[in-house]
Write a protein that holds these residues in place. Structure first.
Motif, PDB file in Angstrom:
ATOM      1  N   MET A  93       1.103  -1.390  -0.110  1.00 26.95           N
ATOM      2  CA  MET A  93      -0.112   0.305  -0.104  1.00 26.95           C
ATOM      3  C   MET A  93       1.391   1.432   0.222  1.00 26.95           C
ATOM      4  SD  MET A  93      -3.087   0.860   0.004  1.00 26.95           S
ATOM      5  CE  MET A  93      -4.441  -0.150   1.287  1.00 26.95           C
ATOM      6  N   TYR A  94       0.671   2.302  -1.264  1.00 32.85           N
ATOM      7  CA  TYR A  94       1.261   3.447  -1.313  1.00 32.85           C
ATOM      8  C   TYR A  94       0.665   4.873  -0.972  1.00 32.85           C
ATOM      9  CZ  TYR A  94       4.771   0.913  -3.789  1.00 32.85           C
ATOM     10  OH  TYR A  94       5.785   0.274  -3.762  1.00 32.85           O
ATOM     11  N   TYR A  95       1.509   5.093  -0.110  1.00 35.20           N
ATOM     12  CA  TYR A  95       0.676   6.359   0.657  1.00 35.20           C
ATOM     13  C   TYR A  95       1.940   7.393   1.005  1.00 35.20           C
ATOM     14  CZ  TYR A  95      -1.558   2.410   3.721  1.00 35.20           C
ATOM     15  OH  TYR A  95      -1.776   1.828   4.201  1.00 35.20           O
ATOM     16  N   CYS A  96       0.834   8.559   0.389  1.00 38.80           N
ATOM     17  CA  CYS A  96       1.184  10.469   0.701  1.00 38.80           C
ATOM     18  C   CYS A  96       1.448  10.414   1.768  1.00 38.80           C
ATOM     19  CB  CYS A  96       0.203  10.550  -0.769  1.00 38.80           C
ATOM     20  SG  CYS A  96       0.979  12.392  -0.772  1.00 38.80           S
ATOM     21  N   GLN A  97       2.638  11.080   2.024  1.00 39.40           N
ATOM     22  CA  GLN A  97       2.702  12.257   3.345  1.00 39.40           C
ATOM     23  C   GLN A  97       3.011  13.475   3.464  1.00 39.40           C
ATOM     24  OE1 GLN A  97       5.359  12.267   5.533  1.00 39.40           O
ATOM     25  NE2 GLN A  97       5.061  13.477   6.559  1.00 39.40           N
ATOM     26  N   ALA A  98       2.360  14.343   4.102  1.00 38.67           N
ATOM     27  CA  ALA A  98       3.419  15.795   4.240  1.00 38.67           C
ATOM     28  C   ALA A  98       2.741  15.367   5.773  1.00 38.67           C
ATOM     29  CB  ALA A  98       2.397  16.853   3.264  1.00 38.67           C
ATOM     30  N   ASP A  99       4.125  16.569   6.352  1.00 36.47           N
ATOM     31  CA  ASP A  99       3.893  17.313   7.716  1.00 36.47           C
ATOM     32  C   ASP A  99       3.278  19.307   7.815  1.00 36.47           C
ATOM     33  OD1 ASP A  99       6.901  15.811   8.752  1.00 36.47           O
ATOM     34  OD2 ASP A  99       5.335  14.634   9.333  1.00 36.47           O
ATOM     35  N   VAL A 100       2.105  19.472   8.332  1.00 37.50           N
ATOM     36  CA  VAL A 100       1.527  20.052   7.884  1.00 37.50           C
ATOM     37  C   VAL A 100       1.055  21.096   9.968  1.00 37.50           C
ATOM     38  CG1 VAL A 100      -0.844  21.540   7.476  1.00 37.50           C
ATOM     39  CG2 VAL A 100       0.013  19.367   5.290  1.00 37.50           C
ATOM     40  N   PHE A 101       1.218  21.651  10.209  1.00 38.56           N
ATOM     41  CA  PHE A 101       0.433  22.386  10.934  1.00 38.56           C
ATOM     42  C   PHE A 101       0.475  21.477  12.391  1.00 38.56           C
ATOM     43  CE2 PHE A 101      -2.793  23.477   7.895  1.00 38.56           C
ATOM     44  CZ  PHE A 101      -1.992  24.793   7.865  1.00 38.56           C
ATOM     45  N   GLY A 102       2.522  20.824  11.692  1.00 37.01           N
ATOM     46  CA  GLY A 102       3.088  19.961  13.021  1.00 37.01           C
ATOM     47  C   GLY A 102       2.875  19.082  13.386  1.00 37.01           C
ATOM     48  N   VAL A 103       1.748  18.300  12.206  1.00 33.04           N
ATOM     49  CA  VAL A 103       0.854  17.092  12.255  1.00 33.04           C
ATOM     50  C   VAL A 103       1.131  16.362  11.659  1.00 33.04           C
ATOM     51  CG1 VAL A 103      -1.373  15.616  12.447  1.00 33.04           C
ATOM     52  CG2 VAL A 103      -0.946  18.200  13.462  1.00 33.04           C
ATOM     53  N   ARG A 104       1.517  15.106  11.501  1.00 35.72           N
ATOM     54  CA  ARG A 104       1.491  14.414  10.504  1.00 35.72           C
ATOM     55  C   ARG A 104       0.752  13.167   9.797  1.00 35.72           C
ATOM     56  NH1 ARG A 104       6.703  10.643   9.754  1.00 35.72           N
ATOM     57  NH2 ARG A 104       8.038  12.700   9.234  1.00 35.72           N
ATOM     58  N   ARG A 105       0.437  13.873   8.232  1.00 36.74           N
ATOM     59  CA  ARG A 105      -0.784  13.597   7.879  1.00 36.74           C
ATOM     60  C   ARG A 105      -0.559  12.788   6.568  1.00 36.74           C
ATOM     61  NH1 ARG A 105      -4.346  17.989  10.035  1.00 36.74           N
ATOM     62  NH2 ARG A 105      -3.511  19.779  10.134  1.00 36.74           N
ATOM     63  N   TRP A 106      -1.952  11.551   6.619  1.00 36.24           N
ATOM     64  CA  TRP A 106      -1.369  10.529   5.330  1.00 36.24           C
ATOM     65  C   TRP A 106      -2.636  10.371   5.070  1.00 36.24           C
ATOM     66  CZ3 TRP A 106       2.822   7.396   5.777  1.00 36.24           C
ATOM     67  CH2 TRP A 106       3.623   7.266   6.596  1.00 36.24           C
ATOM     68  N   GLY A 107      -2.560  10.142   3.517  1.00 37.85           N
ATOM     69  CA  GLY A 107      -3.756   9.827   2.237  1.00 37.85           C
ATOM     70  C   GLY A 107      -4.538   8.326   2.933  1.00 37.85           C
ATOM     71  N   GLN A 108      -5.212   8.270   2.356  1.00 37.95           N
ATOM     72  CA  GLN A 108      -5.373   6.548   2.534  1.00 37.95           C
ATOM     73  C   GLN A 108      -5.334   5.966   1.653  1.00 37.95           C
ATOM     74  OE1 GLN A 108      -6.866   8.569   0.023  1.00 37.95           O
ATOM     75  NE2 GLN A 108      -6.974   7.310  -1.903  1.00 37.95           N
ATOM     76  N   GLY A 109      -3.849   6.049   0.708  1.00 35.24           N
ATOM     77  CA  GLY A 109      -3.337   4.681   0.327  1.00 35.24           C
ATOM     78  C   GLY A 109      -3.995   4.476  -0.919  1.00 35.24           C
ATOM     79  N   THR A 110      -2.756   3.489  -2.017  1.00 36.39           N
ATOM     80  CA  THR A 110      -3.408   3.236  -2.756  1.00 36.39           C
ATOM     81  C   THR A 110      -2.982   2.139  -3.464  1.00 36.39           C
ATOM     82  OG1 THR A 110      -3.877   3.265  -5.626  1.00 36.39           O
ATOM     83  CG2 THR A 110      -1.471   4.616  -4.297  1.00 36.39           C
ATOM     84  N   GLN A 111      -3.174   0.692  -3.096  1.00 39.48           N
ATOM     85  CA  GLN A 111      -2.535  -0.794  -3.616  1.00 39.48           C
ATOM     86  C   GLN A 111      -2.087  -1.128  -4.715  1.00 39.48           C
ATOM     87  OE1 GLN A 111      -2.379  -2.965  -1.302  1.00 39.48           O
ATOM     88  NE2 GLN A 111      -1.556  -4.075  -2.473  1.00 39.48           N
ATOM     89  N   VAL A 112      -0.505  -1.212  -4.544  1.00 38.94           N
ATOM     90  CA  VAL A 112       0.237  -1.398  -5.949  1.00 38.94           C
ATOM     91  C   VAL A 112       0.105  -3.286  -5.566  1.00 38.94           C
ATOM     92  CG1 VAL A 112       2.222  -1.490  -7.316  1.00 38.94           C
ATOM     93  CG2 VAL A 112       1.024   0.010  -6.444  1.00 38.94           C
ATOM     94  N   THR A 113      -0.167  -3.966  -6.473  1.00 37.41           N
ATOM     95  CA  THR A 113       0.334  -5.018  -6.605  1.00 37.41           C
ATOM     96  C   THR A 113       1.055  -5.911  -7.827  1.00 37.41           C
ATOM     97  OG1 THR A 113      -1.444  -5.538  -5.657  1.00 37.41           O
ATOM     98  CG2 THR A 113      -0.698  -7.551  -6.279  1.00 37.41           C
ATOM     99  N   VAL A 114       2.493  -6.179  -7.237  1.00 33.07           N
ATOM    100  CA  VAL A 114       3.186  -7.043  -8.780  1.00 33.07           C
ATOM    101  C   VAL A 114       3.184  -8.229  -8.987  1.00 33.07           C
ATOM    102  CG1 VAL A 114       5.457  -6.287  -9.693  1.00 33.07           C
ATOM    103  CG2 VAL A 114       4.476  -4.561  -8.707  1.00 33.07           C
ATOM    104  N   SER A 115       2.448  -8.776  -9.890  1.00 33.27           N
ATOM    105  CA  SER A 115       1.545  -9.875  -9.830  1.00 33.27           C
ATOM    106  C   SER A 115       2.261 -10.634 -11.720  1.00 33.27           C
ATOM    107  CB  SER A 115       1.507 -11.062  -8.858  1.00 33.27           C
ATOM    108  OG  SER A 115       0.787 -12.076  -9.210  1.00 33.27           O
ATOM    109  N   SER A 116       2.250 -11.541 -11.657  1.00 31.77           N
ATOM    110  CA  SER A 116       2.130 -11.920 -13.029  1.00 31.77           C
ATOM    111  C   SER A 116       1.305 -13.157 -12.795  1.00 31.77           C
ATOM    112  CB  SER A 116       3.557 -13.395 -13.532  1.00 31.77           C
ATOM    113  OG  SER A 116       4.312 -13.797 -12.520  1.00 31.77           O
TER     114      SER A 116
END
Length: 116
Positions: A93-116
């Motif tokens: 699961m890949y997450y975007c993140q930023a520290d804003v107003f002194g708080v660590r903020r996260w997105g909800q995530g997006t799933q990456v699956t690598v498979s044949s």
């Protein structure tokens, strides 16, 4: 209200490519470092790539160097992660993140699956 919204995940074959995006709102995007993290099942979350506020420098974890490229568009409050030559071990699961107003903020995530 600070929001980070990721998109672009999915199923991809080994050796393939995928582009993840994160759109930010609720803060001055151009003034903040932005980071992509990922978390695989049973593993700790790890930093994948981090970009300065101006986009002039990007740090990558060793395992993705030469394969992933992080960039930002400050006019559109967006960061992207271009993933090339993906490997099964990039599955997470890949997450975007930023520290804003002194708080660590996260997105909800997006799933990456690598498979044949």
């Amino acid at each position: 209200q600070v929001q980070l919204v990721e998109s672009g995940g999915g199923l991809v074959q080994p050796g393939g490519s995928l582009t993840l995006s994160c759109v930010a709102s609720g803060f001055t995007f151009s003034g903040h470092v932005m980071t992509w993290h990922r978390q695989a099942p049973g593993k700790e979350r790890e930093l994948v790539a981090q970009i300065t506020s101006t986009g002039n420098y990007v740090h990558y974890v060793d395992s993705v160097k030469g394969r992933f490229t992080m960039s930002r568009d400050n006019a559109n409050n967006k960061v992207t992660l271009q993933m090339n030559d993906v490997k099964p071990e990039d599955t997470a699961m890949y997450y975007c993140q930023a520290d804003v107003f002194g708080v660590r903020r996260w997105g909800q995530g997006t799933q990456v699956t690598v498979s044949s």
